[in-house]
Write a protein that holds these residues in place. Structure first.
Motif, PDB file in Angstrom:
ATOM      1  N   HIS A 129      14.410 -18.197 -51.096  1.00  0.00           N
ATOM      2  CA  HIS A 129      14.279 -19.278 -50.102  1.00  0.00           C
ATOM      3  C   HIS A 129      13.202 -18.910 -49.072  1.00  0.00           C
ATOM      4  O   HIS A 129      13.378 -19.123 -47.871  1.00  0.00           O
ATOM      5  N   PHE A 130      12.108 -18.403 -49.541  1.00  0.00           N
ATOM      6  CA  PHE A 130      11.066 -17.896 -48.638  1.00  0.00           C
ATOM      7  C   PHE A 130      10.478 -19.001 -47.778  1.00  0.00           C
ATOM      8  O   PHE A 130      10.020 -18.749 -46.657  1.00  0.00           O
ATOM      9  N   GLU A 131      10.495 -20.233 -48.262  1.00  0.00           N
ATOM     10  CA  GLU A 131       9.922 -21.341 -47.489  1.00  0.00           C
ATOM     11  C   GLU A 131      10.694 -21.600 -46.194  1.00  0.00           C
ATOM     12  O   GLU A 131      10.195 -22.292 -45.300  1.00  0.00           O
ATOM     13  N   GLU A 132      11.907 -21.039 -46.085  1.00  0.00           N
ATOM     14  CA  GLU A 132      12.721 -21.245 -44.882  1.00  0.00           C
ATOM     15  C   GLU A 132      12.373 -20.256 -43.767  1.00  0.00           C
ATOM     16  O   GLU A 132      12.815 -20.441 -42.621  1.00  0.00           O
ATOM     17  N   MET A 133      11.612 -19.223 -44.057  1.00  0.00           N
ATOM     18  CA  MET A 133      11.315 -18.222 -43.040  1.00  0.00           C
ATOM     19  C   MET A 133      10.304 -18.756 -42.020  1.00  0.00           C
ATOM     20  O   MET A 133       9.438 -19.567 -42.350  1.00  0.00           O
ATOM     21  N   THR A 134      10.443 -18.293 -40.790  1.00  0.00           N
ATOM     22  CA  THR A 134       9.573 -18.778 -39.711  1.00  0.00           C
ATOM     23  C   THR A 134       8.138 -18.293 -39.899  1.00  0.00           C
ATOM     24  O   THR A 134       7.890 -17.294 -40.598  1.00  0.00           O
ATOM     25  N   LYS A 135       7.193 -18.975 -39.254  1.00  0.00           N
ATOM     26  CA  LYS A 135       5.788 -18.572 -39.311  1.00  0.00           C
ATOM     27  C   LYS A 135       5.611 -17.178 -38.702  1.00  0.00           C
ATOM     28  O   LYS A 135       4.787 -16.387 -39.176  1.00  0.00           O
ATOM     29  N   GLU A 136       6.364 -16.884 -37.666  1.00  0.00           N
ATOM     30  CA  GLU A 136       6.277 -15.562 -37.032  1.00  0.00           C
ATOM     31  C   GLU A 136       6.687 -14.469 -38.015  1.00  0.00           C
ATOM     32  O   GLU A 136       6.030 -13.428 -38.113  1.00  0.00           O
ATOM     33  N   ALA A 137       7.758 -14.712 -38.762  1.00  0.00           N
ATOM     34  CA  ALA A 137       8.203 -13.737 -39.758  1.00  0.00           C
ATOM     35  C   ALA A 137       7.173 -13.588 -40.879  1.00  0.00           C
ATOM     36  O   ALA A 137       6.904 -12.477 -41.345  1.00  0.00           O
ATOM     37  N   GLN A 138       6.583 -14.707 -41.307  1.00  0.00           N
ATOM     38  CA  GLN A 138       5.586 -14.648 -42.369  1.00  0.00           C
ATOM     39  C   GLN A 138       4.344 -13.876 -41.937  1.00  0.00           C
ATOM     40  O   GLN A 138       3.783 -13.099 -42.719  1.00  0.00           O
ATOM     41  N   ASN A 139       3.918 -14.054 -40.699  1.00  0.00           N
ATOM     42  CA  ASN A 139       2.757 -13.312 -40.208  1.00  0.00           C
ATOM     43  C   ASN A 139       3.051 -11.821 -40.101  1.00  0.00           C
ATOM     44  O   ASN A 139       2.180 -10.982 -40.402  1.00  0.00           O
ATOM     45  N   ALA A 140       4.266 -11.468 -39.682  1.00  0.00           N
ATOM     46  CA  ALA A 140       4.652 -10.056 -39.633  1.00  0.00           C
ATOM     47  C   ALA A 140       4.671  -9.461 -41.037  1.00  0.00           C
ATOM     48  O   ALA A 140       4.251  -8.313 -41.255  1.00  0.00           O
ATOM     49  N   LEU A 141       5.128 -10.253 -41.995  1.00  0.00           N
ATOM     50  CA  LEU A 141       5.179  -9.796 -43.381  1.00  0.00           C
ATOM     51  C   LEU A 141       3.781  -9.598 -43.954  1.00  0.00           C
ATOM     52  O   LEU A 141       3.541  -8.649 -44.719  1.00  0.00           O
ATOM     53  N   ARG A 142       2.846 -10.450 -43.576  1.00  0.00           N
ATOM     54  CA  ARG A 142       1.467 -10.313 -44.071  1.00  0.00           C
ATOM     55  C   ARG A 142       0.878  -8.955 -43.692  1.00  0.00           C
ATOM     56  O   ARG A 142       0.222  -8.309 -44.512  1.00  0.00           O
ATOM     57  N   ARG A 143       1.150  -8.508 -42.481  1.00  0.00           N
ATOM     58  CA  ARG A 143       0.611  -7.214 -42.047  1.00  0.00           C
ATOM     59  C   ARG A 143       1.223  -6.069 -42.852  1.00  0.00           C
ATOM     60  O   ARG A 143       0.515  -5.117 -43.217  1.00  0.00           O
ATOM     61  N   ILE A 144       2.508  -6.161 -43.156  1.00  0.00           N
ATOM     62  CA  ILE A 144       3.155  -5.111 -43.948  1.00  0.00           C
ATOM     63  C   ILE A 144       2.613  -5.114 -45.374  1.00  0.00           C
ATOM     64  O   ILE A 144       2.408  -4.059 -45.979  1.00  0.00           O
TER      65      ILE A 144
END
Length: 374
Positions: free
Chosen positions: A149-164
């Motif tokens: 259900h990745f589409e439910e994650m917030t934009k802030e969480a997705q941006n943090a994940l991009r850096r990792i």
């Protein structure tokens, strides 16, 4: 570097069985019992099989963004990939996989430590950042982070994940499962291999169901009933297996073991005679009987359907017809109006009859010059 013994990991640890090795257990849910974990047991999405086989063979998994409608085999595909990648060794899988439900753990704390005092860090739960810092000896090139259900994650969480993803690309691979990619930031999409599942054909679904019924020693479900469940669920594999298991369990307690269960038995158990109103709606549209059409739409709404769902059921009913029927001009006109109203229904489309009435009136005015279809 931390040691994995210091933190207990939530894991992708569903008990999964192979069709070829399954032992009968009437208390198991079929949807879990027959969830594939071996490559040879996969039956859906054949267009992805070769790609999956190559990933397993090379032990080279890219970051994956897997999308598709509900019940089209997304989790089956990933579950098979995970089990084959770790050679079905659950002791290694236990430490090599972090599984996150993005519909529940939506925020940034699921991804990385925040500066807030109450942020989650250790214990039974820990985030992606903590997991990627663990010292692991897995005998495979990468640990896996799986987010459903990745589409439910917030934009802030997705941006943090991009850096990792950028920092840990040598040791960690990310697998994202979603129904749509529209809410996923482009920075993550561009870092992933995009894969898509599709609805499984009725012939393939029938073959799967027959295997399950044979394994369960159930012989009293008619072919008509089986195909009826395909129609009701619109090909959702999980719903099909759940429906068939409930039917077989319920009627095994009644004196019906020696007769083949039919569609009316399905309606009796689940109270779904309203499904038969969909073809009646289509007939009313074709005949220009606007009052009957309005009445049927009201009845369907009273059964709990949203207007968007009724549109989808009408579309499925039309597409189930033969090519010759679909090419008739009245059907073509209905399809045209259906596409227009499904594309934009307005803010009140879910809860009111207005979009359905507008649709029926547009069909009526468009088809007035056409001789009603028989």
């Amino acid at each position: 570097m931390k040691s994995y013994e210091t933190i207990s990991s939530p894991i992708f640890n569903i008990d999964v069985y192979s069709l070829s090795t399954m032992k009968k257990d009437k208390f198991n849910l079929w949807v879990n019992k027959y969830h594939p974990s071996y490559y040879d047991d996969l039956f859906s999405n054949p267009h992805l099989h070769l790609y999956l086989h190559q990933m397993i063979k090379d032990k080279n998994i890219p970051n994956i963004l897997l999308s598709g409608p509900h019940g089209t085999g997304k989790n089956a595909f990933i579950n098979t990939l995970v089990h084959e990648y770790f050679n079905h060794d659950k002791s290694i899988m236990r430490h090599g996989i972090l599984f996150i439900n993005g519909a529940v753990q939506r925020g940034k704390d699921s991804i990385t430590n925040s500066n807030e005092k109450n942020s989650l860090r250790t214990g039974d739960y820990f985030n992606v950042s903590n997991f990627t810092e663990l010292a692991l000896n897995l005998n495979v090139p990468y640990r896996l982070v799986i987010i459903d259900h990745f589409e439910e994650m917030t934009k802030e969480a997705q941006n943090a994940l991009r850096r990792i993803m950028e920092q840990k690309h040598k040791t960690t691979r990310f697998i994202f499962i979603c129904t749509t990619i529209e809410t996923i930031i482009e920075a993550i999409q561009s870092r992933c291999t995009l894969l898509q599942t599709t609805t499984t054909s009725s012939d393939v679904l029938y073959h799967l169901v027959q295997k399950v019924l044979k394994q369960e020693a159930i012989e009293n479900l008619s072919d008509e009933l089986i195909y009826y469940t395909f129609e009701v669920t619109q090909g959702d594999i999980r719903q099909i297996l759940n429906y068939l298991q409930m039917i077989s369990c319920y009627f095994s307690t009644k004196k019906t073991n020696k007769r083949h269960l039919q569609c009316q038995d399905f309606d009796e158990l689940f109270g779904l005679p309203h499904m038969k109103r969909i073809p009646s709606c289509l007939d009313a549209l074709l005949q220009g009987d606007i009052s009957s059409c309005f009445r049927l739409f009201r009845e369907l709404m009273e059964f709990g359907y949203f207007s968007s769902e009724i549109f989808q059921l009408l579309l499925s009913t039309i597409l189930s017809k033969t090519k010759e029927d679909i090419h008739h001009e009245p059907i073509q006109q209905i399809l045209t109006q259906l596409m227009k109203h499904m594309t934009y229904q307005g803010d009140d489309s879910l809860y009111t009859l207005t979009p359905l009435y507008r649709f029926a009136l547009d069909v009526y005015h468009t088809c007035q010059h056409i001789v009603p279809s028989t």
